[in-house]
Design an enzyme around this catalytic site. Structure first.
Site, PDB file in Angstrom:
ATOM      1  N   ASP A  73     -16.345  -2.797   5.850  1.00 49.17           N
ATOM      2  CA  ASP A  73     -16.412  -4.050   5.103  1.00 49.17           C
ATOM      3  C   ASP A  73     -15.073  -4.565   4.602  1.00 49.17           C
ATOM      4  OD1 ASP A  73     -16.015  -2.021   3.297  1.00 49.17           O
ATOM      5  OD2 ASP A  73     -17.469  -2.748   1.832  1.00 49.17           O
ATOM      6  N   GLU A  74     -13.958  -4.071   5.125  1.00 41.80           N
ATOM      7  CA  GLU A  74     -12.681  -4.574   4.642  1.00 41.80           C
ATOM      8  C   GLU A  74     -11.590  -4.429   5.690  1.00 41.80           C
ATOM      9  OE1 GLU A  74     -10.904  -2.514   1.312  1.00 41.80           O
ATOM     10  OE2 GLU A  74     -12.020  -0.691   1.765  1.00 41.80           O
TER      11      GLU A  74
END
Length: 360
Positions: A110-111
């Site tokens: 997610d990053e």
């Protein structure tokens, strides 16, 4: 003659990623407290993988026992972890980011960091958010910085669904009076050790005598924390595919293990699974670590460097079992984990240098 556009680092973080993926699949969950963890059964021993903002408002956070989370939010929708779905959504997000022409360094599901040359980083951040939303219907926040440290920390100020810039010029204005635990890479244990030297805020860490930090944390991490207090870090975004340093397997037992024999058998099974993971990498193992959580909730780790790197299953399993022999036979065990660290492809230092990929 113009010097050209400025180089910026952007940190892109998906908002409540796992919960958001679940809500996309089940739109009727929008606005409800959603908790994802384990097999979705709060009567079993498992931990929270993520929680929606609605659940976080009740104090639910990642790593919390699922049973406790269910007590905090009796009306929560509790779902099982679906890793393949999250992996697919993550790949779509990263493809959308690469389509913007920036250098993309993936940090996880997610990053990611983006390296971009632009005179208007906020405009580019807006394009990032729009591209991710158009491709996946997921929202993200973007931190803008003149290096990775500041970009990463900036994202927290932009959440949710926002953009925030943090640079050398604004570092102390924004961060100076904040507690050290607000820094990326500083957890509760490190912040307590810093407090032991009367270092409580980011500004106090920046002003601290580096020799004191080196004495407390060693020559590598002492210097790292000194620089962290000033927001110093690398601005190089590297899109080289990430190479795993090791593989881990762990199990939380629904019933505590009561005998050394049960522990040995469980460790043997976990070590064998981990070895299978390393075989897929094609790199030998040089260190084995055993994690144990005694009942009710005391965690301990033990590690052993092997005499020589090995690609033999028996060597890895025997090392893990030997570590298990040093555990307290009188204590019940609720969790066991085994990690095998592998020799890096380039033969470089296999020790994790900093919070991200050893390159900040």
């Amino acid at each position: 003659m113009s010097a050209g556009p400025t180089h910026w680092v952007l940190h892109v973080d998906l908002d409540q990623f796992i919960a958001a993926v679940e809500v996309l699949r089940r739109p009727e969950l929008a606005g409800l407290p959603v908790i994802v963890g384990g097999r979705g059964d709060p009567t079993e021993r498992a931990v929270v993988s993520t929680a929606s903002y609605e659940a976080r408002a009740f104090g639910v956070g990642s790593g919390m026992p699922l049973r406790l989370a269910a007590r905090k939010v009796p009306d929560a929708v509790i779902l099982p972890v679906d890793a393949p779905a999250y992996t697919e959504a993550s790949e779509q997000v990263m493809d959308a980011l690469r389509g913007l022409g920036a250098v993309v360094e993936v940090l996880g599901w997610d990053e990611a960091f983006l390296g971009v040359d632009t005179d208007d980083p906020e405009e580019f951040a807006g394009r990032v958010r729009a591209a991710v939303l158009d491709a996946t219907a997921l929202h993200c926040s973007v931190g803008i910085g003149d290096n990775k440290v500041r970009a990463k920390i900036a994202t927290g100020f932009g959440k949710p669904r926002g953009v925030f810039r943090l640079t050398r010029d604004t570092w102390f204005e924004v961060m100076g009076d904040r507690p050290t635990i607000d820094l990326w890479g500083v957890g509760s244990k490190v912040s307590k050790r810093l407090a032991g030297h009367d270092i409580h805020t980011v500004r106090e860490l920046a002003d601290a005598d580096e020799s004191v930090l080196v004495g407390e944390f060693g020559p590598r991490m002492g210097v790292w924390y000194s620089q962290l207090g000033r927001g110093i870090g690398s601005a190089v975004v590297d899109d080289t595919p990430w190479v795993a340093r090791g593989h881990s397997r762990e199990t939380t037992f629904q019933r505590n293990l009561n005998t050394p024999e049960e522990v040995r058998e469980a460790v043997r099974d976990l070590a064998s699974q981990v070895f299978d993971d390393t075989v897929e990498e094609g790199r030998p193992v040089f260190r084995v670590t055993l994690k144990v959580r005694y009942a009710p909730f005391f965690t301990q780790t033990k590690a052993r460097k092997l005499p020589a790197p090995t690609s033999e299953r028996a060597d890895v399993v025997e090392a893990a079992v030997a570590l298990a022999e040093s555990l307290d036979p009188a204590r019940e065990v609720r969790l066991l984990g085994v990690r095998a660290e592998m020799v890096m492809p380039d033969g470089g230092d296999p020790v994790e240098r900093t919070p991200v990929r050893g390159r900040l």
